[in-house]
Enzyme design. Structure first.
Site, PDB file in Angstrom:
ATOM      1  N   GLU A 162       0.757  -1.184   0.166  1.00  0.00           N
ATOM      2  CA  GLU A 162       0.133  -0.072   0.100  1.00  0.00           C
ATOM      3  C   GLU A 162       0.991   1.036   0.002  1.00  0.00           C
ATOM      4  OE1 GLU A 162      -3.936  -1.468   2.384  1.00  0.00           O
ATOM      5  OE2 GLU A 162      -2.606  -0.236   3.323  1.00  0.00           O
ATOM      6  N   TYR A 173     -10.917  -4.303   2.991  1.00  0.00           N
ATOM      7  CA  TYR A 173      -9.984  -3.962   4.167  1.00  0.00           C
ATOM      8  C   TYR A 173     -10.875  -3.820   5.448  1.00  0.00           C
ATOM      9  CZ  TYR A 173      -5.974  -1.585   6.390  1.00  0.00           C
ATOM     10  OH  TYR A 173      -5.074  -0.891   7.282  1.00  0.00           O
ATOM     11  N   ASP A 210      -5.370   8.824  10.906  1.00  0.00           N
ATOM     12  CA  ASP A 210      -4.126   7.867  11.342  1.00  0.00           C
ATOM     13  C   ASP A 210      -3.654   8.556  12.721  1.00  0.00           C
ATOM     14  OD1 ASP A 210      -3.094   6.728   8.865  1.00  0.00           O
ATOM     15  OD2 ASP A 210      -3.817   8.411   7.959  1.00  0.00           O
TER      16      ASP A 210
END
Lengths: 431, 262
Positions: free
Chosen positions: B41, B167, B52
């Protein structure tokens, strides 16, 4: 020019069969009902702007909030309780004061001030906080988080959490904590935990990032009490609705005082909550000019101001599609304003739509102009405005002298200036 | 396209491109592939990475300090593709840099670079109409996130829109290493199995060989991100060698199921 994402929203749960292609075809077939044909014809979209651009983890919470808000809107008991708190706790309705000496001094249009500065906690922010807090109660959550720039939204959030007994965490950039020391203390006094944010420019945008990270982690127990008409749907619509009371009152008040609608309504625009609040009920009155004032800061270069309509272009930041100050690679730009409540690099999506449609106009006022307007309003009317609101005053200072004496202008004084005394002392030389 | 997972569990390695510079990223990626990573990725640094944790935030800041851009990441992808024909390549980005380049151009350039799929962190299926069309036209696989908080109806829509793999996010929260895997993870994979035949990669918080092996028992692939980025951060000057070593450690345990250290 960035490609505009089509306003596609599939309402019904998708069939389990098929692939990406199937989804794409389905939305295309549904063009008539599922695609935007006119501004705001679909929940969460204002023209092409708005939408819901968040990590998947938050989607269920946004859907829950939307459902709960729709239910509450139709529930007379919710409205009654909110009205009662607005009246007997926050201090609504706020006056519409005729600014006699300012009008004389500028020698043109008749100027009225909508006095949101007189509300409990000192700014319009409490309107939205009370509304969302009642939703938190309905959803059975006990923990509330918020971001704050100038600290006014943080104080209002801490206040409603104290009132209703919720745990409260407020994220605030450390640069803003320095600039708005007094509000940091007020929040702590009210029992809130203030968490300083060290990343980026250490201002409002970075506080929102950190609040979103908290929310994505604690979404099951926590409500994010967003303080402006920003972020993913339903926030821009919901927060606007909680502030509509400003223009509902102002419209009736001006009709009573003057027997006619105003020529113009002026408000400062950071995220744009006070502006949309004071504009909204006038949108249908096509002759009323709606003027939003952005932070012109200290220069025209990227990073020196927060005038999204002067230097920005459409993009996605923190959940919504709107005008964004960004570089050529799509990275979000830093901003500057003397006012901590206006230095956000994006703007509420409904403002972007109003601007594109030509229904509202947006102009910048510089740091210096805002500071000068502060002194002028203080000395002509005995009102010290917040530095945010002073940007709106700065625009009326430019505009009123060019208008006829029969013209009437409403300026929204969104907050009072007590929190800014420190910055005013640094920047104003008084003799 | 090389997005099917031949061995189980497959290893998906995330890197923030341009941290500390693009040449290092290239060397790190090739070292990871050499050591056995199945899918890479390529993370596009963004100024406001709301999904994040601190490790990838710091990496993004370092990468942006010298102006790493989406265009540069796509160039890097093309270089990696020349050296690695059978490795899956995913571009992992926030939406705004893609919009700024334009969806059409991004998909076109990505295809020419040899990219297999794209994951846009802040683009849920509802807003993905235009994206899905452009991805389809360019034969790129749209990979969507599925979260423990996604109700079954949403999982169905995510499965319907996804290609290549799904995912699955192991827990609510931002990216970053955790001591323990959440119970959420296995439950989510189970719920996803009921609505899709696509492979499921599990990510967020997986940082060591034991966790990798544990996840490998119920997921088809495991994404390791922050732990890789942290390895890069802590091994200035020998990033590629350190990441290669780390990847070999991750894979060592799962390739010897009888000697597992659980």
């Amino acid at each position: 020019m960035a490609t505009v994402p089509r306003a596609i929203k599939v309402k019904a749960p998708a069939p389990s069969t098929g692939s990406g292609q199937a989804l794409s075809q389905r939305t295309r077939e549904g063009r008539g009902t599922q695609r935007i044909t006119a501004p705001a014809s679909e929940p969460g979209r204002f023209g092409v702007y708005g939408g819901r651009y968040v990590p998947e983890t938050l989607m269920a919470a946004l859907e829950e909030l939307e459902r709960e808000y729709e239910r509450a809107k139709r529930d007379p008991k919710f409205q009654e309780r909110l009205d009662d708190l607005l009246r007997n706790y926050a201090g609504r309705p706020t006056p519409l004061s005729f600014a006699r000496r300012l009008t004389q001094k500028l020698g043109g249009a008749k100027i009225y001030l909508k006095r949101e500065d007189l509300l409990h906690t000192g700014a319009h922010k409490i309107n939205n906080c009370l509304g969302q807090a009642l939703l938190v109660e309905r959803m059975g959550k006990r923990r509330v988080i918020a971001e704050t720039g100038a600290g006014q939204h943080g104080v209002a959030t801490a206040t409603v959490c104290a009132l209703l007994g919720f745990e409260c965490v407020v994220y605030m950039g450390t640069e803003d904590m320095r600039r708005q020391e007094l509000n940091v203390f007020r929040m702590r006094l009210l029992g809130a935990e203030v968490r300083g944010v060290e990343s980026g420019s250490r201002t409002l945008k970075d506080a929102i990032n950190e609040a979103m990270r908290d929310w994505v982690t604690n979404v099951r127990t926590t409500h994010y009490l967003l303080g402006s008409v920003l972020g993913a749907h339903p926030y821009p619509t919901m927060v606007r609705d909680f502030h509509r009371v400003i223009s509902r009152e102002a419209r009736a008040q001006i009709l009573k005082a003057e027997g006619k609608l105003p020529t113009a309504v002026i408000a400062c625009v950071g995220g744009g909550s006070n502006a949309i609040g004071v504009f909204y009920e006038f949108i249908k009155d096509k002759k009323v000019r709606l003027i939003g004032v952005e932070a012109g800061g200290r220069g025209e270069a990227l990073g020196e101001h927060a005038a999204r309509f002067r230097g920005g272009s459409p993009g996605v930041l923190q959940g919504t599609y709107s005008y964004v100050l960004q570089d050529s690679a799509g990275q979000i730009a830093n901003t500057h304003s003397v006012s901590a409540g206006l230095d956000y690099p994006s703007i509420g999506p409904e403002h972007a739509a109003l601007r594109d449609a030509g229904r509202a106009e947006y102009v910048p006022a510089s740091d210096a102009e805002a500071l000068e307007a502060t002194t002028l309003l203080a000395r002509t009317e005995g009102i010290i405005p917040a530095l945010e609101s002073a940007h709106a005053v700065a625009e009326v200072v430019k505009r009123a002298p060019k208008m006829k004496k029969s013209d009437v202008v409403i300026v929204n004084i969104s907050g009072r200036g007590d929190k800014d005394i420190g910055i005013m002392r640094e920047n104003l030389k008084l003799d | 396209m090389p997005l099917s997972f031949y061995k189980k569990p497959a290893l998906v390695v995330y890197v923030t491109c341009g941290d500390p510079d693009l040449a290092t990223t290239r060397a790190v990626v090739l070292a990871a592939i050499e050591a056995g990573a199945d899918v890479i990725e390529l993370g596009v640094p963004f100024s406001d990475p709301v999904a994040d944790g601190p490790v990838i935030q710091r990496a993004s800041e370092r990468a942006l300090k010298h102006g790493t851009s989406l265009a540069q990441v796509l160039t890097l992808a093309a270089e990696v593709r020349q050296h690695a024909q059978s490795t899956g390549l995913i571009v992992f980005s926030y939406l705004n840099p893609i919009l700024r380049m334009s969806m059409e151009k991004f998909c076109r350039v990505a295809r020419h670079a040899g990219v297999d799929g794209v994951l846009v962190t802040d683009l849920p299926v509802e807003e993905a109409g235009e994206y899905l069309r452009a991805m389809k036209e360019n034969n790129l696989a749209p990979v969507f996130l599925a979260a423990p908080t996604s109700p079954d109806a949403r999982l169905k829509r995510i499965a319907a829109a996804s290609r290549g793999f799904i995912y699955a996010v192991s827990r609510t929260g931002v990216t970053g290493a955790r001591q323990k895997l959440a119970e959420d993870a296995q439950k989510l994979v189970k719920r996803l199995r009921r609505v899709t035949k696509l492979p499921i990669a599990l990510g967020f918080g997986i940082s060591n060989a034991e966790q990798f092996a544990e996840v490998g028992k119920f997921a088809d692939a495991v994404v390791v991100g922050s732990a890789i980025v942290e390895t890069i951060e802590k091994n200035r000057g020998c990033e590629a060698a350190a990441v290669g070593e780390f990847v070999r450690e991750l894979l060592a345990v799962s390739s010897q199921p009888s000697a597992k250290t659980l």
